[in-house]
Structure formats: structure tokens, C-alpha cells
Design a protein around this motif. Structure first.
Motif, PDB file in Angstrom:
ATOM      1  N   CYS A 110       0.227 -32.733 -34.215  1.00 37.99           N
ATOM      2  CA  CYS A 110       1.062 -31.567 -34.523  1.00 37.99           C
ATOM      3  C   CYS A 110       1.591 -31.675 -35.955  1.00 37.99           C
ATOM      4  N   GLN A 111       1.378 -30.614 -36.732  1.00 33.76           N
ATOM      5  CA  GLN A 111       1.847 -30.595 -38.120  1.00 33.76           C
ATOM      6  C   GLN A 111       2.602 -29.288 -38.375  1.00 33.76           C
ATOM      7  N   GLU A 112       3.601 -29.367 -39.272  1.00 43.16           N
ATOM      8  CA  GLU A 112       4.264 -28.143 -39.728  1.00 43.16           C
ATOM      9  C   GLU A 112       3.811 -27.883 -41.157  1.00 43.16           C
ATOM     10  N   LEU A 145       8.905 -18.775 -34.146  1.00 43.30           N
ATOM     11  CA  LEU A 145       9.059 -18.338 -32.764  1.00 43.30           C
ATOM     12  C   LEU A 145       9.095 -19.498 -31.766  1.00 43.30           C
ATOM     13  N   THR A 146       8.774 -20.689 -32.243  1.00 40.80           N
ATOM     14  CA  THR A 146       8.681 -21.800 -31.305  1.00 40.80           C
ATOM     15  C   THR A 146       9.959 -22.626 -31.222  1.00 40.80           C
ATOM     16  N   GLY A 147      10.723 -22.656 -32.323  1.00 38.78           N
ATOM     17  CA  GLY A 147      11.947 -23.455 -32.311  1.00 38.78           C
ATOM     18  C   GLY A 147      11.640 -24.905 -31.980  1.00 38.78           C
ATOM     19  N   ASN A 148      12.503 -25.492 -31.177  1.00 40.07           N
ATOM     20  CA  ASN A 148      12.301 -26.879 -30.748  1.00 40.07           C
ATOM     21  C   ASN A 148      11.893 -26.971 -29.275  1.00 40.07           C
ATOM     22  N   SER A 149      11.357 -25.863 -28.778  1.00 46.60           N
ATOM     23  CA  SER A 149      11.073 -25.825 -27.336  1.00 46.60           C
ATOM     24  C   SER A 149       9.599 -26.005 -26.993  1.00 46.60           C
ATOM     25  N   LEU A 150       8.792 -26.379 -27.984  1.00 46.82           N
ATOM     26  CA  LEU A 150       7.375 -26.608 -27.696  1.00 46.82           C
ATOM     27  C   LEU A 150       7.202 -27.835 -26.783  1.00 46.82           C
ATOM     28  N   ARG A 154      -1.164 -35.313 -17.154  1.00 48.87           N
ATOM     29  CA  ARG A 154      -0.558 -35.463 -15.830  1.00 48.87           C
ATOM     30  C   ARG A 154       0.959 -35.262 -15.869  1.00 48.87           C
ATOM     31  N   ASP A 155       1.600 -35.718 -16.944  1.00 47.33           N
ATOM     32  CA  ASP A 155       3.063 -35.630 -17.032  1.00 47.33           C
ATOM     33  C   ASP A 155       3.470 -34.757 -18.218  1.00 47.33           C
ATOM     34  N   PRO A 156       4.475 -33.900 -18.062  1.00 46.74           N
ATOM     35  CA  PRO A 156       4.923 -33.050 -19.165  1.00 46.74           C
ATOM     36  C   PRO A 156       5.607 -33.859 -20.265  1.00 46.74           C
ATOM     37  N   PHE A 157       5.554 -33.340 -21.492  1.00 45.80           N
ATOM     38  CA  PHE A 157       6.235 -34.021 -22.597  1.00 45.80           C
ATOM     39  C   PHE A 157       6.556 -33.017 -23.694  1.00 45.80           C
ATOM     40  N   LEU A 158       7.598 -33.304 -24.478  1.00 44.91           N
ATOM     41  CA  LEU A 158       7.962 -32.475 -25.625  1.00 44.91           C
ATOM     42  C   LEU A 158       6.975 -32.709 -26.752  1.00 44.91           C
ATOM     43  N   LEU A 159       6.677 -31.642 -27.490  1.00 43.53           N
ATOM     44  CA  LEU A 159       5.722 -31.739 -28.582  1.00 43.53           C
ATOM     45  C   LEU A 159       6.476 -31.985 -29.877  1.00 43.53           C
ATOM     46  N   ASN A 195       6.200 -33.510 -34.148  1.00 44.52           N
ATOM     47  CA  ASN A 195       5.263 -33.674 -35.247  1.00 44.52           C
ATOM     48  C   ASN A 195       4.654 -35.081 -35.240  1.00 44.52           C
ATOM     49  N   GLY A 196       3.367 -35.127 -35.613  1.00 40.66           N
ATOM     50  CA  GLY A 196       2.668 -36.403 -35.637  1.00 40.66           C
ATOM     51  C   GLY A 196       1.641 -36.488 -34.519  1.00 40.66           C
ATOM     52  N   LEU A 197       1.119 -37.693 -34.321  1.00 46.28           N
ATOM     53  CA  LEU A 197       0.037 -37.919 -33.359  1.00 46.28           C
ATOM     54  C   LEU A 197       0.601 -38.439 -32.038  1.00 46.28           C
ATOM     55  N   THR A 198       0.168 -37.825 -30.957  1.00 40.75           N
ATOM     56  CA  THR A 198       0.576 -38.241 -29.615  1.00 40.75           C
ATOM     57  C   THR A 198      -0.663 -38.617 -28.815  1.00 40.75           C
ATOM     58  N   GLU A 199      -0.703 -39.838 -28.293  1.00 39.51           N
ATOM     59  CA  GLU A 199      -1.831 -40.274 -27.472  1.00 39.51           C
ATOM     60  C   GLU A 199      -1.708 -39.660 -26.075  1.00 39.51           C
ATOM     61  N   LEU A 200      -2.803 -39.058 -25.614  1.00 39.96           N
ATOM     62  CA  LEU A 200      -2.781 -38.420 -24.299  1.00 39.96           C
ATOM     63  C   LEU A 200      -3.453 -39.272 -23.232  1.00 39.96           C
TER      64      LEU A 200
END
Length: 466
Positions: free
Chosen positions: A352-354, A379-384, A332-337, A339-344
Motif C-alpha cells: 500500500c502506497q500513498e 474518501l478512504t480516511g483511516n478506515s481501509l 482468513r483474518d481481517p486486518f487494517l490496511l 502503508n508499506g508491505l504486509t505479508e498475507l
């Protein structure tokens, strides 16, 4: 035929425990009350004023005095049946039954009663069976009214018991005469504007010309079908366990592929059971509506319930908004991606892993999970970031370089339900959609043989979620 104490015990009435007796003052209910009292059952006499005719109050007074003469406690209430029928879209008969039973079960709960008893007879049984037959009922309707039943819409534990179901109306009238009882006669019982009365006074006399024992025959048929219905219920229970994926207060979710394997008879009964579980106040579901439901197409079934197809699921529901969405990730709400686990929420999480070791291109090509994606990290930088859909969204699908398609077209082509599209998560790089999880990855961000640093992103269905 009068019932013995043993017969009554078989009808789930036990000596020594309170009983609420619904009494109108007519011959059936008066015979019921007098008979149970003669067997020394502890009774509370309950009478409901439907406010449908002048003189109804005097009937209440009559029952009150009769109860007092037997030394029994008496309770009463009244309700505007006509207004309730208009407000709820029910017939007068259905509205009267609803308000009356609400009162009786309310009193039963207050008294700690073992049961509510009413004076339905074999004649009522015959009329009920014929009424259901004319309306196109299946076995559930043709089995008529049982001697003992739980009505969850009124109370999930206290049963409704009909001890006189094998008495005829002639027998209750004879009982009253034998014991010097003078029942009240409700003039509305002869009013043919009511469907049941038309059957009683117009159709049954015609049918009796063909079979003078038609009432007894229909009552016996109902008794036989109740046994068949009990047998069928075992099959229905087994099919229910196999076919129902999940349930909620406003939906039942079936496995469509399993439904397709069933006979029409089992399917009809599954849909009927689902309808009653969602709308306990339903008296019956039209046979023709059930026949249409068996075709597994969207239809209006009964009581505001509708069937609804979604992917591998087939729902019976009162509203699409009430359907579960835990089978798909939603945002429902946007968020920056990061590294690690994010509860949705909604039973999902995002990991997300590098990754900088191993053969990244080979590992990426081995991935078969549509909710996992490998990215060219450079190609993603810090804008994911993750957001939901916006009007006019387009992206460049994998395998279609320099060609963009509308997100709405992708949803339509892949038959994503409309209710899920608005909050479907989109993984973006800046303003560009780089991945539609579960559906399509974007061409510009794919991992290649030259990739030395990758992002691995996975939408994870958490354990214990349906």
C-alpha cells in the motif's frame, strides 16, 4: 527354458548380494529357490501365511524345513487377509498380495537385500494379460508383468524380480521332478471363486481349442508390448513435463489448454501416470474411466481419485480441500490496511502506497494489473481494512453507479471456485466493499481528474511461488 547366470544378471540379480525369495512351497517357488541356490546366490527364504485355509501352517513348516535342508535362513509372518480385504475394500487376491509384499519388502529392507524374487512364470504372465484384457486395460495393463519392477508403495529402491518369467508351469513342475523336489499343492489354486482360477481352469481350456499355444502367444505379446510401452514412456515423460503445472501429495495439476492439444492416447497415459503417482497401490486404471477423463470433465477415475476443473487448470485429486490455492490471494483474518508491505501468507503480500505527485488520473487509467487498484485517498480516511466474505455482501461495481450487486453473484458469474470464495480478500472502507481484488473495483472510490492524493494498493504474488 532354464536361465543362465548371465540371464539372471540381465534380470538385475547380481552374484554376492542378498536376495529375499518369496516361497509358498508350490512347484514354481520351490523350483525358483532350488535353482537360485544351485547358482550360489545368497538367499533368505521368506514365507507368508495368509490365514485363508486350514493346513496353511503346515505349508509354512514345510518351507522352513526345506530352507533348513539347504542351509538357508528362513523368515515368516502371517496376516488375516480376509479381514484386511473387508476393511480396505479389496478383493481377496489383492489383499493377499498387499500383505504378502509388505512382509517381503520389510524383510528385504532388514536384510539389505538387492531384490525380492518371486516365482511368477509365463503362465502367470498369460493369465495376467488376459485378465487385464477382459477388464478393459490399455497398453499399461496388456504389457503384463515385467521381469523387474520398482513398487514404490512397498519400497522406493528395492526391486521385485521374476527370474522365471520365461519358464512355463510345465517346466517348473518338470524341474521339481528332475531334482526330486516334492512341492506342496495349495487347494485354493483350483478354487474357481477366484477370478484368476476361473481363467486358468474354465476360459483357457476353451481358448486352447482355437489356439493350443494361447498361453505362449499371450506371454510373447506381453513381451513385445513391454518394448512398446518403454517407447511410449519417453513420449509420456515429455508430455508430463509440458502439461503438469504442479503436484502435491494429494493432487496433480495439469494445464488444461495444453491437455486440449494432446492425442487421446497421450492424455490417457498422463492420467494413468498421475493416478499411480497419487495412489501407488493401484494395480490398474479402467480404460473406460480414462476415456471419460480425456473429455476433461469432472469424473470419478479410480481409487477415490476425481478429476476437477478450475480456471485454466485441470486436477486429479482425492479431495478438493487438498488443492493448492497459491494462484489466488486468500485472507482468513481481517486486518487494517497500512502503508508499506504486509505479508498475507499463501505466497502473497499486499503493498500500500500513498501518492501525491504526477498525473494521478492518467496513471490510474494506465493500470492493467487486475490485482492493483488506485483509490481516491480523500474518501478512504483511516478506515481501509481487509476482510473475507460475509453472508449478504453487496457492492457497487465500477461503471454501475448507484447499482449494487451481490458478491455471490459476482463470484458465480466470474466462475470463481467455491473453495476460494470464503477467504477471497475484500478491501473495504468502513462497512462498504471498495474492491474485490482481481475481479472488480467499486464505483464510489475511483480516481478522477480532480484527485490530488491517491492510494495505490497491489496484491503481489511473491517469487518462487507456484
Amino acid at each position: 527354458m532354464l536361465m543362465t547366470k548371465a540371464d539372471l544378471a540381465a534380470s538385475y540379480l547380481q552374484p554376492g548380494f542378498p536376495i529375499i525369495a518369496g516361497v509358498s512351497g508350490g512347484p514354481d517357488s520351490l523350483a525358483l529357490l532350488h535353482f537360485l541356490h544351485s547358482l550360489h546366490f545368497p538367499l533368505v527364504v521368506a514365507s507368508f501365511n495368509h490365514q485363508l485355509r486350514p493346513g496353511a501352517e503346515s505349508d509354512i513348516d514345510f518351507v522352513s524345513q526345506f530352507a533348513a535342508g539347504l542351509g538357508l535362513p528362513f523368515v515368516t509372518a502371517s496376516g488375516d487377509v480376509a479381514a484386511h480385504a473387508a476393511a480396505s475394500g479389496l478383493s481377496i487376491e489383492e489383499a493377499a498380495r498387499e500383505l504378502r509384499y509388505q512382509f517381503l519388502f520389510h524383510e528385504a529392507k532388514k536384510a539389505g537385500a538387492q531384490a525380492v524374487v518371486v516365482g511368477h512364470t509365463a503362465d502367470d504372465q498369460a493369465e495376467t494379460v488376459l485378465m487385464h484384457f477382459l477388464r478393459g486395460a490399455g497398453l499399461s495393463g496388456l504389457k503384463g508383468i515385467p521381469p523387474r519392477v520398482i513398487l514404490p508403495v512397498f519400497d522406493p529402491h528395492i526391486p521385485l524380480v521374476r527370474p522365471l518369467l520365461n519358464w512355463t508351469r510345465i517346466e517348473t513342475e518338470a524341474y521339481c521332478q528332475l531334482h526330486g523336489l516334492q512341492p506342496r499343492i495349495d487347494p485354493t489354486n483350483t478354487d474357481t471363486q477366484y477370478f484368476r482360477n476361473r481363467l486358468r481352469y474354465e476360459l483357457f481350456p476353451v481358448l486352447e481349442q482355437y489356439n493350443p499355444q494361447i498361453r505362449q502367444s499371450l506371454a510373447k505379446t506381453a513381451q513385445a508390448l513391454q518394448g512398446d510401452y518403454d517407447l511410449l514412456n519417453g513420449l509420456i515423460e515429455s508430455a508430463w513435463q509440458k502439461n503438469v503445472k504442479s503436484t502435491g501429495s494429494e493432487f496433480v495439476e495439469f494445464d488444461r489448454s495444453e491437455l486440449e492439444k494432446l492425442t487421446p492416447s497421450i492424455s490417457r497415459n498422463l492420467f494413468r501416470r498421475a493416478a499411480f503417482s497419487l495412489k501407488p497401490g493401484l494395480r490398474d486404471v479402467d480404460f473406460e474411466a480414462l476415456e471419460r477423463a480425456v473429455l476433461l470433465k469432472p469424473i470419478d477415475l479410480a481409487g477415490g481419485l476425481k478429476t476437477y476443473q478450475e480456471g485454466d487448470s485441470f486436477f486429479l485429486t482425492s479431495s478438493e480441500d487438498s488443492l493448492p490455492s497459491t494462484s489466488w490471494p486468500q485472507v482468513r483474518d481481517p486486518f487494517l490496511l497500512v502503508n508499506g508491505l504486509t505479508e498475507l501468507g499463501n505466497g502473497w503480500a499486499l503493498d500500500c502506497q500513498e501518492i501525491t505527485t504526477g498525473t494521478l488520473f492518467t496513471e490510474a487509467r494506465k493500470n492493467t494489473d487486475r490485482y492493483t487498484a488506485w483509490w481516491e485517498a480523500a474518501l478512504t480516511g483511516n478506515s481501509l481494512h481487509v476482510r473475507n466474505a460475509r453472508s449478504g455482501d453487496k457492492f457497487e461495481p465500477l461503471g454501475m453507479p448507484r447499482q449494487s450487486i451481490k458478491l455471490t453473484e459476482l463470484f458465480i458469474n466470474l466462475k470463481i471456485p467455491k473453495r476460494l470464495r470464503r477467504n477471497w480478500p475484500l478491501v473495504c472502507v468502513g462497512s462498504e466493499i471498495a474492491w474485490v481484488p482481481g475481479l472488480r473495483f467499486a464505483e464510489p472510490y475511483k480516481v478522477t481528474e480532480k484527485t490530488t492524493r491517491a492510494k495505490k494498493i497491489a496484491f503481489i504474488k511473491q517469487k518462487g511461488q507456484a
